[in-house]
Design an enzyme around this catalytic site. Sequence first.
Site, PDB file in Angstrom:
ATOM      1  CE  LYS A  52      -3.691  -2.466   2.323  1.00 46.20           C
ATOM      2  NZ  LYS A  52      -4.488  -2.785   3.440  1.00 46.20           N
ATOM      3  CD  GLN A  96      -3.292  -4.763   6.560  1.00 44.23           C
ATOM      4  OE1 GLN A  96      -3.700  -3.702   5.897  1.00 44.23           O
ATOM      5  NE2 GLN A  96      -3.767  -5.719   5.923  1.00 44.23           N
ATOM      6  CG  ASP A 119      -9.553  -0.643   5.273  1.00 43.40           C
ATOM      7  OD1 ASP A 119      -9.106  -0.911   3.963  1.00 43.40           O
ATOM      8  OD2 ASP A 119      -8.753  -0.662   6.203  1.00 43.40           O
TER       9      ASP A 119
HETATM   10  N1  GUN Z   1      -6.689  -7.275   6.208  1.00 42.09           N
HETATM   11  C1  GUN Z   1      -6.970  -7.889   4.912  1.00 42.09           C
HETATM   12  N2  GUN Z   1      -7.402  -6.967   4.159  1.00 42.09           N
HETATM   13  C2  GUN Z   1      -7.777  -5.959   4.825  1.00 42.09           C
HETATM   14  C3  GUN Z   1      -8.150  -4.633   4.343  1.00 42.09           C
HETATM   15  O1  GUN Z   1      -8.684  -4.483   3.038  1.00 42.09           O
HETATM   16  N3  GUN Z   1      -7.985  -3.565   4.956  1.00 42.09           N
HETATM   17  C4  GUN Z   1      -7.253  -3.575   6.326  1.00 42.09           C
HETATM   18  N4  GUN Z   1      -7.222  -2.701   7.084  1.00 42.09           N
HETATM   19  N5  GUN Z   1      -6.847  -4.843   6.909  1.00 42.09           N
HETATM   20  C5  GUN Z   1      -6.908  -5.943   5.933  1.00 42.09           C
END
Ligand code: GUN
Length: 293
Positions: A52, A96, A119
Amino acid sequence: MTVIDGKKISEEIQNEISAEVKKIRSSGGKIPHLAAVLVGNDGASETYVGGKVKACEKVGFKSTLVRLPGTVSENDLLKKIAELNCDNDIDGFIVQLPLPKHISDRKVIETIDPKKDVDGFHPVNVGRMALNLPSYLPATPYGILQLIERYKIETTGKNCVVIGRSHIVGSPMSILMARNAYPGNCTVTITHSKTKNLKEICLSADILIVALGKAEFLTADYVKQGTVVIDVGITRVKSDKTKSGWKLLGDVKYDEVAPKCSFITPVPGGVGPMTITALLMNTLKASKMEIYT
Ligand code: GUN
């Protein structure tokens, strides 16, 4: 049969975002800024967050990685989130998941300001999505909608079957495909581990979205001729045929299902590359205050 190229579409969208950032920069506007909070040092989470941050650099966004030890208290994490909520330079941020067991995901998500929740996990954004109001869409479903749109796949009046009801993919996907919108206007069936007659239901699908996390679960006998198959699964398995010793498998037994499809997403290179791009799209929207004006 058309193989949906998620890598290509993802690059196209990232190029569009880069061009927009260049314009913002030359007109002296505010550069979009994403922050990511990483608690502990889970290997998979490190990789995802690293991806990211790298994607932000690539399109010209600012990014901030906030690292906290796995032993951080829930209270201290909530305080950090409150700080990020108030930081005027940060347009959007993510925490995350998964988090260590002593921290409640729910409390963390509900502490994030919905205006910065890129998100799309906060109940306010989930509710607004269900009401077809402007909202941040969760990255994987948003990425899938982009693929459907950019390949001009017809959805109106189609039977869409979703396998899996996770909060991150299956549940939002079923809401989005039923909305009065394009992509959308489908007759949606959401299925899960307790569903009876799964095969029969899948055979009625014009669009099949498979997100249950079981490698090569969906075989050709579940798919009618001409179906659009979207494979959201990614399972890493050992392989003696690759240099790394690992390969990625989807939830779909690709070789036997693909010949029956009108469109199919491969693994890797289908849905996967779209998720980070969708997060970038949400961050750009956050910086332009498109969702909450
Ligand atoms: N863990 C797995 N996929 C995601 C996501 O799309 N966002 C976040 N914050 N954590 C994750």
